[in-house]
Structure formats: C-alpha cells, structure tokens
Design an enzyme around this catalytic site. Structure first.
Site, PDB file in Angstrom:
ATOM      1  N   GLU A  59      12.665  36.292  55.995  1.00 24.63           N
ATOM      2  CA  GLU A  59      12.503  35.962  54.583  1.00 24.63           C
ATOM      3  C   GLU A  59      12.196  34.475  54.436  1.00 24.63           C
ATOM      4  O   GLU A  59      13.116  33.643  54.408  1.00 24.63           O
ATOM      5  CB  GLU A  59      13.791  36.279  53.819  1.00 24.63           C
ATOM      6  N   SER A  91       9.471  38.156  47.415  1.00 19.90           N
ATOM      7  CA  SER A  91       8.550  38.514  46.328  1.00 19.90           C
ATOM      8  C   SER A  91       7.725  39.773  46.617  1.00 19.90           C
ATOM      9  O   SER A  91       6.566  39.868  46.212  1.00 19.90           O
ATOM     10  CB  SER A  91       7.647  37.326  45.983  1.00 19.90           C
ATOM     11  N   GLU A 134      20.104  32.447  50.316  1.00 19.37           N
ATOM     12  CA  GLU A 134      20.921  31.859  49.237  1.00 19.37           C
ATOM     13  C   GLU A 134      22.289  31.450  49.773  1.00 19.37           C
ATOM     14  O   GLU A 134      22.855  30.444  49.355  1.00 19.37           O
ATOM     15  CB  GLU A 134      21.000  32.854  48.060  1.00 19.37           C
ATOM     16  N   ASN A 169      18.174  44.269  47.607  1.00 22.67           N
ATOM     17  CA  ASN A 169      19.263  43.305  47.421  1.00 22.67           C
ATOM     18  C   ASN A 169      19.377  42.998  45.935  1.00 22.67           C
ATOM     19  O   ASN A 169      18.534  42.303  45.382  1.00 22.67           O
ATOM     20  CB  ASN A 169      18.933  42.037  48.229  1.00 22.67           C
ATOM     21  N   LYS A 228      21.560  41.240  44.537  1.00 24.52           N
ATOM     22  CA  LYS A 228      22.148  39.898  44.335  1.00 24.52           C
ATOM     23  C   LYS A 228      23.282  39.973  43.305  1.00 24.52           C
ATOM     24  O   LYS A 228      23.979  40.967  43.242  1.00 24.52           O
ATOM     25  CB  LYS A 228      21.066  38.904  43.929  1.00 24.52           C
ATOM     26  N   HIS A 242      21.745  35.617  54.316  1.00 22.75           N
ATOM     27  CA  HIS A 242      20.715  35.498  53.268  1.00 22.75           C
ATOM     28  C   HIS A 242      20.503  34.015  52.951  1.00 22.75           C
ATOM     29  O   HIS A 242      21.440  33.224  52.964  1.00 22.75           O
ATOM     30  CB  HIS A 242      21.132  36.264  52.011  1.00 22.75           C
ATOM     31  N   GLY A 247      12.144  35.086  45.406  1.00 21.98           N
ATOM     32  CA  GLY A 247      12.345  34.936  43.963  1.00 21.98           C
ATOM     33  C   GLY A 247      11.336  34.009  43.309  1.00 21.98           C
ATOM     34  O   GLY A 247      11.521  33.600  42.159  1.00 21.98           O
TER      35      GLY A 247
HETATM   36  C1  PEP Z   1      15.877  38.651  48.597  1.00 22.12           C
HETATM   37  O1  PEP Z   1      16.710  38.254  47.821  1.00 22.12           O
HETATM   38  O2  PEP Z   1      16.227  39.017  49.715  1.00 22.12           O
HETATM   39  C2  PEP Z   1      14.478  38.683  48.166  1.00 22.12           C
HETATM   40  C3  PEP Z   1      13.572  38.942  49.068  1.00 22.12           C
HETATM   41  O3  PEP Z   1      14.229  38.423  46.848  1.00 22.12           O
HETATM   42  P1  PEP Z   1      12.834  38.633  46.046  1.00 22.12           P
HETATM   43  O4  PEP Z   1      12.277  39.967  46.485  1.00 22.12           O
HETATM   44  O5  PEP Z   1      13.214  38.630  44.608  1.00 22.12           O
HETATM   45  O6  PEP Z   1      11.944  37.506  46.424  1.00 22.12           O
END
Ligand code: PEP
Length: 298
Positions: A208, A254, A136, A48, A50, A134, A214
């Site tokens: 997630e 992460s 966000e 992703n 983003k 997601h 992040g």
């Molecule tokens: C994501 O945005 O779906 C995600 C898992 O981000 P990150 O790997 O940066 O934590």
C-alpha cells in the site's frame, strides 16, 4: 497450507508472454518470474472499514453484501475489517462466505494493557484475520508503530492462529527519492527476523503506497506490478521459492470498481486491500475482479 494449484507449462509460458513489458523491464530475475507463474494464488479482497460506521450503517452495509451474488470461495477469499466494537455484530449479520478481521491487535498476552485487544480475543470471538502494519498505524503521529513492533505483533498473532494481512509501503517522498524497494524490503526484513519460515503461509502481504491511500491517487498498473514483483523476488531470495510463489500480494490505495480490473490482471497482483470503496455495496464489484484475473490467466 498455501492455497495453490499447479498450471501447465504452456499456461505458464503464455502468461509470461502476455505481460512482456512490466515483467521484462523489471529487475526481478527471470527465474523468480517463472517461479511466480507456476501457481495460481487464490484471489483475496480485503475491506478495511477503518474508524467508520455505526450500528445502523454497518447493518445496512452487511445486508447489501448479503444480497449480492454467491461468492465462489474456491476462487476468491473476501475479508472485511470493521472497527473492533462492531466486529461481533458484523460477524453475526454478514454472510458466512466473507471473513471478518480486526484492524490491529496487541503484541502479546492479554493482561494489564488498557485499551488493547489481544490476538487470543480475536480468535475467541471466532475471527481468523487481523490487519497489521497499516500505514495509518505506522505513520500517524499519535500512533507511530515501528517496524519491529509490527513484526512482533505479526509473530504473536500467527502463533495464536490468526492470518495476518501485513501492510507495507512507501511514503511519497520515499518514492520520489527512488527508495520504494528499500522501504518495502526494510519493513519485510523486520518481519522475517521474527518469523519462522513456515509462518509465512499465514501472511497475506498488502503493498500500500502511502501516497495512494485515501487520496484518490491510485498507483498505475505498472507501478503496482513493479513493486509486487520486487516483493516476490525478495521473498524468493530471503525466505524460499515456495513462499515467493504462494504468498498473496495485494495492492491497496484508492482502489475503486472503476480502476480495479487493470490492476487485478497484473501477474503479481493477487487481490486488493480496499479502504473507502469497501464501505459501499459496489465493493462487490471489486470482489468480482477475480473473474477478470482468471480470464487473464487462461
Ligand atoms: C486502506 O486503508 O488500506 C486503503 C487502501 O484505503 P483507500 O482504499 O481508501 O485508499
């Protein structure tokens, strides 16, 4: 069709015996665990991107991915999700064994919805995937998508022929209050209320935990396995045994090349949704964890 291949009963038993702690400590019924072990789900790694990138950086990243080793598409499905304006550029440069997704879509038909992108348009430009729900989009105050909107988008996108990477997961305060399972099940129940049972074959779930996204604070392998087993048990109870045994459940939050192997080898972790680390050529190292997963199954 679900990507599934049967394992022998001996392989099932040895797989269960290899993972006694997280499995036996979990409240998931043993029957569900046995059922979950009966198929090999094709490993799935999503990237992703983003709201990141320029024409130049995306071109460079795609070229780095193209220079990597061939991917055995019978073993792993790889999909990257660029920002919408770069989707066609990405598709035109990127190796064909990688799929391309958008990160969101509109909830219904194209029309007077300024700024939105319809599922039909995603199909029209030759893409087969969309990320929905997601964290966000669920939690940023400027967006605030609710469970039912995510569910309606999921149904519409599936009806238009897309595979949905459906994100679920709890906030830090929800985990600390012991509500992880309840939150995941609430988000999934909203989707179940909108889908026909057959639609689940077009869903890849990404668990997630919001506190891990992040932040550099990855869930432990045991935390990921526990949540994934609970989600699989929910699928078994609420949808069907087939759905539970065949739906891919990805971990996201992460993930890096350094921490992915231990996570990948958990029995109910079927791959990853990767944010920050998917913007680097070493994303390919995360893709290659499907080899560790295969080795862990033998
Ligand atoms: C994501 O945005 O779906 C995600 C898992 O981000 P990150 O790997 O940066 O934590």
């Amino acid at each position: 069709m679900f990507p599934a291949f049967a394992l022998s009963p001996t392989a099932i038993t040895s797989r269960i015996d290899k993972h006694p702690l997280p499995l036996h400590r979990s409240k998931t019924p043993r029957r569900a665990l046995l059922m979950s072990a009966q198929v090999t789900r094709k490993f799935f790694v999503g990237g992703n991107w983003k709201c990141n990138g320029t024409k130049q950086s995306i071109q460079e990243l795609c070229e780095a991915f193209n220079a990597g080793k061939n991917i055995d598409s019978s073993q792993v499905e790889v999909v990257v999700a660029p920002p919408a304006p770069y989707a066609m550029l990405t598709r035109s440069i990127l190796r064909q064994d990688f799929g391309v997704a958008l990160q969101n879509c509109w909830v219904g038909k194209p029309g007077a919805f300024t700024g939105e992108v319809a599922a039909e348009m995603i199909k029209d430009i030759g893409l087969d995937y969309v990320i929905l729900g997601h964290s966000e989009r669920r939690h940023l105050p400027e967006i605030k998508e609710n469970d039912d909107l995510v569910a309606r988008k999921t149904k519409y996108a599936i009806d238009k022929g897309l595979t949905v990477i459906l994100c679920v997961g709890e906030l830090l305060e929800e985990r600390e209050a012991g509500r992880t399972r309840e939150v995941n099940e609430r988000q999934l129940a909203a989707v179940k209320a909108r889908l026909d049972p057959a639609d689940w074959s077009k869903v890849v779930i990404a668990y997630e935990p919001v506190w891990a996204i992040g932040t550099g604070k990855v869930a432990t392998a045991a935390q990921a396995q526990e949540a994934h087993a609970e989600i699989r048990s929910w699928l078994h109870r609420q949808v069907s045994e087939t759905c539970a045994s065949q739906t891919r459940i990805l971990y996201g939050g992460s993930v890096t090349p350094e921490n992915c192997v231990e996570l990948a080898t958990q029995p109910d972790v079927d791959g990853f949704l990767v944010g920050g680390a998917s913007l680097k050529p070493t994303f390919l190292d995360i893709v290659r964890t499907h080899e560790a997963k295969t080795a862990a199954r033998v």
